[in-house]
Enzyme design. Structure first.
Site: not given
Ligand code: RB5
Length: 143
Positions: A9, A66, A68-69, A71, A99-100, A134, A137
């Site tokens: 943004d 954005c 704060t990151g 939104g 891991h993600n 991982h 998960r």
């Protein structure tokens, strides 16, 4: 060759423009899904455009920014197969990949030093998913 999708943004726009310079230096191709100025705008519009491109395979991975990151991260994470990870230090960017299996790096443009953001980008793009436990998960994340 990875194609990196970009979105921000107005609050993330200045850092997105720096990210484009770094990606070029690193030899990556990118597609920019906006925004294109610091004029006030709404982060979901650009987050959804990027996430749709990752979802469809048009881009292999993405970077979203954005203020704060939060939104834009909430927006991209509504897309099937998209895993956005809010990162503010390279150690978290590494773990988001290991891991993600995160496929969108999300950064807080108003709350991160440029040098740290660059390290996050380099680390995120250069780190592989570890699989194993991982994978189980992340398979359980969709509801
Ligand atoms: C814009 O002022 C700001 O609210 C936005 O960039 C973001 O921080 C929202 O999560």
């Amino acid at each position: 060759m990875k194609t990196i999708g970009l979105a921000s943004d107005h609050a993330g726009y200045p850092l997105k423009e720096r990210v484009k310079e770094w990606l070029t230096q690193m030899g990556y191709e990118y597609k920019d899904y906006g925004t294109n100025s610091t004029d006030s705008c709404d982060y979901p519009q650009f987050g959804h455009a990027l996430a749709s491109a990752v979802e469809s395979g048009e881009c292999n991975t993405g970077i979203a920014i954005c203020g704060t990151g939060n939104g834009i991260n909430m927006s991209v994470n509504h897309h099937k197969g998209v895993r956005g990870a809010l990162c503010w230090m390279p150690e978290i960017a590494a773990l988001a990949r290991q891991h993600n299996d995160a496929n969108i790096l999300v950064m807080p443009g108003r709350f991160i030093e440029e040098s740290t953001a660059k390290e996050c980008v380099e680390t995120f793009l250069g780190t592989e998913f570890e699989g194993g436990r991982h994978q189980r998960r992340i398979d359980a994340i969709p509801c």
